[in-house]
Design a protein around this motif. Structure first.
Motif, mmCIF file in Angstrom:
data_model
loop_
_atom_site.group_PDB
_atom_site.id
_atom_site.type_symbol
_atom_site.label_atom_id
_atom_site.label_comp_id
_atom_site.label_asym_id
_atom_site.label_seq_id
_atom_site.Cartn_x
_atom_site.Cartn_y
_atom_site.Cartn_z
ATOM 1 N N LYS A 1 38.770 43.602 40.836
ATOM 2 C CA LYS A 1 38.755 42.734 39.671
ATOM 3 C C LYS A 1 39.684 41.534 39.855
ATOM 4 O O LYS A 1 39.346 40.425 39.495
ATOM 5 N N GLY A 2 40.860 41.734 40.435
ATOM 6 C CA GLY A 2 41.794 40.638 40.643
ATOM 7 C C GLY A 2 41.267 39.612 41.621
ATOM 8 O O GLY A 2 41.459 38.409 41.449
ATOM 9 N N LEU B 1 38.759 34.249 42.532
ATOM 10 C CA LEU B 1 37.622 33.448 42.984
ATOM 11 C C LEU B 1 37.073 32.594 41.847
ATOM 12 O O LEU B 1 36.730 31.420 42.053
ATOM 13 N N TYR B 2 36.994 33.150 40.645
ATOM 14 C CA TYR B 2 36.507 32.386 39.500
ATOM 15 C C TYR B 2 37.443 31.214 39.186
ATOM 16 O O TYR B 2 36.983 30.133 38.819
ATOM 17 N N TRP B 3 38.744 31.421 39.321
ATOM 18 C CA TRP B 3 39.687 30.324 39.090
ATOM 19 C C TRP B 3 39.511 29.233 40.138
ATOM 20 O O TRP B 3 39.548 28.042 39.815
ATOM 21 N N VAL C 1 37.426 23.828 41.527
ATOM 22 C CA VAL C 1 36.548 23.007 42.363
ATOM 23 C C VAL C 1 35.514 22.278 41.505
ATOM 24 O O VAL C 1 35.270 21.078 41.688
ATOM 25 N N SER C 2 34.910 22.994 40.567
ATOM 26 C CA SER C 2 33.909 22.351 39.718
ATOM 27 C C SER C 2 34.548 21.323 38.789
ATOM 28 O O SER C 2 33.926 20.294 38.494
ATOM 29 N N THR C 3 35.768 21.551 38.340
ATOM 30 C CA THR C 3 36.464 20.563 37.523
ATOM 31 C C THR C 3 36.775 19.316 38.337
ATOM 32 O O THR C 3 36.626 18.191 37.844
ATOM 33 N N LEU D 1 34.437 32.971 32.790
ATOM 34 C CA LEU D 1 34.588 34.136 33.666
ATOM 35 C C LEU D 1 36.043 34.312 34.126
ATOM 36 O O LEU D 1 36.544 35.435 34.203
ATOM 37 N N ALA D 2 36.728 33.213 34.413
ATOM 38 C CA ALA D 2 38.127 33.295 34.843
ATOM 39 C C ALA D 2 39.021 33.786 33.725
ATOM 40 O O ALA D 2 39.971 34.540 33.963
#
Length: 50
Positions: free
Chosen positions: A3-4, A9-11, A16-18, A45-46
């Motif tokens: 989970k961590g 990865l979501y962060w 990157v998308s930001t 998700l993050a």
């Protein structure tokens, strides 16, 4: 995947998308709204909202 690790990865994907979103604003890309679903989804998700 732990989970961590997936949260990390979501962060990373959110950042990157930001960055891509801000770059698209800076250059005046006409399809700016195509990046927004990625920014919003990876943020949710993050933050583990869903």
């Amino acid at each position: 995947m732990a989970k961590g690790a997936s949260k990390f990865l979501y962060w990373i994907l959110f950042l990157v998308s930001t960055a891509a979103f801000l770059f698209a604003i800076a250059i005046g890309w006409p399809y700016l709204t195509m990046i927004l679903p990625f920014v919003c989804t990876f943020f949710v998700l993050a933050m583990d909202i869903i």
